[in-house]
Scaffold this active site. Structure first.
Site, PDB file in Angstrom:
ATOM      1  N   ASP A 185      39.309  34.159  38.773  1.00 10.90           N
ATOM      2  CA  ASP A 185      40.452  33.249  38.857  1.00 10.90           C
ATOM      3  C   ASP A 185      41.044  33.398  40.250  1.00 10.90           C
ATOM      4  OD1 ASP A 185      42.636  31.613  37.179  1.00 10.90           O
ATOM      5  OD2 ASP A 185      43.671  33.003  38.524  1.00 10.90           O
ATOM      6  N   GLU A 269      36.445  28.638  39.157  1.00  4.48           N
ATOM      7  CA  GLU A 269      37.054  27.347  38.868  1.00  4.48           C
ATOM      8  C   GLU A 269      36.617  26.307  39.904  1.00  4.48           C
ATOM      9  OE1 GLU A 269      41.386  28.341  37.103  1.00  4.48           O
ATOM     10  OE2 GLU A 269      40.984  29.152  39.105  1.00  4.48           O
ATOM     11  N   ASP A 365      46.604  35.793  35.237  1.00  7.68           N
ATOM     12  CA  ASP A 365      45.391  35.615  36.038  1.00  7.68           C
ATOM     13  C   ASP A 365      44.173  36.205  35.335  1.00  7.68           C
ATOM     14  OD1 ASP A 365      46.837  34.350  38.017  1.00  7.68           O
ATOM     15  OD2 ASP A 365      47.225  36.197  39.121  1.00  7.68           O
TER      16      ASP A 365
END
Length: 400
Positions: A185, A269, A365
């Site tokens: 992340d 991501e 996170d």
């Protein structure tokens, strides 16, 4: 499998070689700009765009013309390569991979390329390289060049000249040394948070040099433009920018190298950094809100180098036999990894995740990294399509 790799070194040219390289870069810039202006003019007149062969015929005319006879002093292959670069820029534009080609400016990314390896001689034992119309140039031989030489690019940055030697070599099919998978992340408070709970602290290279850069830019603005003192002040600003970029690049390379060596599958991501860092100023008719706060957030996002980190992870994992999976970032930090409940109330603060359904509590996170890894496993195992709405502006709170 074949591997293309570039090896970059700092050149140590003589005064005459330095002047010649500036002239060659200027010649390539002029050819590129003249060809681009010609293509724009033909478009406005409703004529068809000239191809590479037609531009090469014009290049011969320009070299023989009295107005631009100095183009003949530069090697022909770098000039032709400038036309190929323009042709590639048009191809990328029509394929919607890049913006429309822009005119080049003096002092910004000055470079030229020798595409023919037969004209280049590399003497690694004596740390020198032979380039047409430049002769032998010494360079700082920091590591050995591997493979067969394909082309050479000479570039200038911060008053220094560099040579990038692209090679091609045959390597065995890589086998990953590790078998683990991990989710990442990306953020600002934490540069990268891993699904196992560990994280990397951000470098923030621009933030560390921001005050010094501000003083240097203020001093430069008070000088008479193009005067000797103005050029010295400009050189100081360039050195600070170079230090910021070098520090960020070093940090990203070390981080991506360590991760690619220790994991066979990395899930991240699919962040659209351009959309996330878009200005919130709005228009005169519809002005934006919290513009100053969004400006600071944009600056922090761009200081991290997320896109460059993803690019490095992609090819380094491939070199080590692993692979990279990019998953949609929507609700990764709002989904409970235990019960699957999705709600914005799960993340009332930036750092803490508390599920309103089952009560699961963890760092936000870390939760995002766990969900990224879970989505990556579904993609790898079931072939779940990875789609992200690139037309929708992403909320920056999903990444920080």
């Amino acid at each position: 499998m074949q591997r293309l790799q570039a090896f970059k070194y700092e050149l140590m040219p003589t005064g005459e070689q330095r002047r010649n390289m500036r002239c060659f870069a200027g010649s390539c810039r002029l050819v590129f700009n003249k060809a681009l202006a010609l293509q724009n003019e033909r478009y406005e007149q409703g004529e068809k765009k000239l191809g590479y062969a037609g531009l090469c015929k014009l290049l011969t005319e320009w070299r023989n013309s009295a107005e631009t006879a100095w183009l003949a002093d530069a090697p022909i292959h770098p000039l032709q390569q400038a036309l190929k670069d323009l042709e590639r820029a048009y191809t990328n534009f029509f394929a919607k991979r890049a913006d429309f080609p822009r005119f080049k400016k003096k002092g910004q990314r000055d470079s030229f390329r020798y595409p023919d390896p037969k004209q280049i001689k590399l003497d690694q034992s004596n740390s020198r390289i032979f380039l047409p119309k430049l002769g032998w140039l010494f360079y700082r031989n920091s590591r050995r060049t591997l493979g067969v030489l394909k082309n050479v690019t000479v570039s200038q940055a911060c008053g220094k000249w560099f040579v990038s030697i692209q090679t091609e070599r045959e390597v065995e099919q890589p086998v990953p040394q590790a078998t683990s998978a991990i989710g990442i992340d990306m953020g600002i408070t934490r540069f990268a948070t891993f699904s196992d709970g560990k994280y990397l602290a951000p470098l923030n290279s621009f933030k560390k040099h921001e005050a010094r850069l501000r003083r240097a830019q203020r001093s430069m603005s008070r000088k008479q433009e193009f005067s000797s003192n103005w050029k010295k002040a400009k050189a100081r600003v360039q050195r600070i920018h170079s230090r910021i970029g070098n520090a960020r690049s070093d940090f990203l390379h070390k981080a991506s190298h360590a991760i690619s060596q220790n994991h066979a599958m990395v899930c991240i991501e699919d962040l659209q950094v351009k959309n996330m860092s878009r200005s919130a100023a709005g228009t005169p008719d519809a002005p934006g809100r919290n513009v100053r706060a969004k400006f600071g957030l944009n600056k922090s996002i761009l200081d991290q180098g997320w896109s460059e980190f993803r690019r490095q992870m992609d090819y380094k994992l491939a070199w080590n036999g692993g692979y990279l999976i990019a998953v949609p970032p929507q609700n990764t930090s709002r989904t409970c990894p235990c019960c699957g409940h999705v709600s914005a109330e799960n993340r009332k603060t930036q750092a803490t995740f508390v599920c309103v359904d089952c009560g699961f509590e963890e760092n936000a996170d870390v939760v995002g990294a766990i969900n990224v890894l879970a989505r990556g496993h579904r993609v790898a195992a079931c072939g779940e399509p990875v789609q992200s709405d690139r037309s929708v502006k992403q909320e920056p709170t999903e990444a920080i």
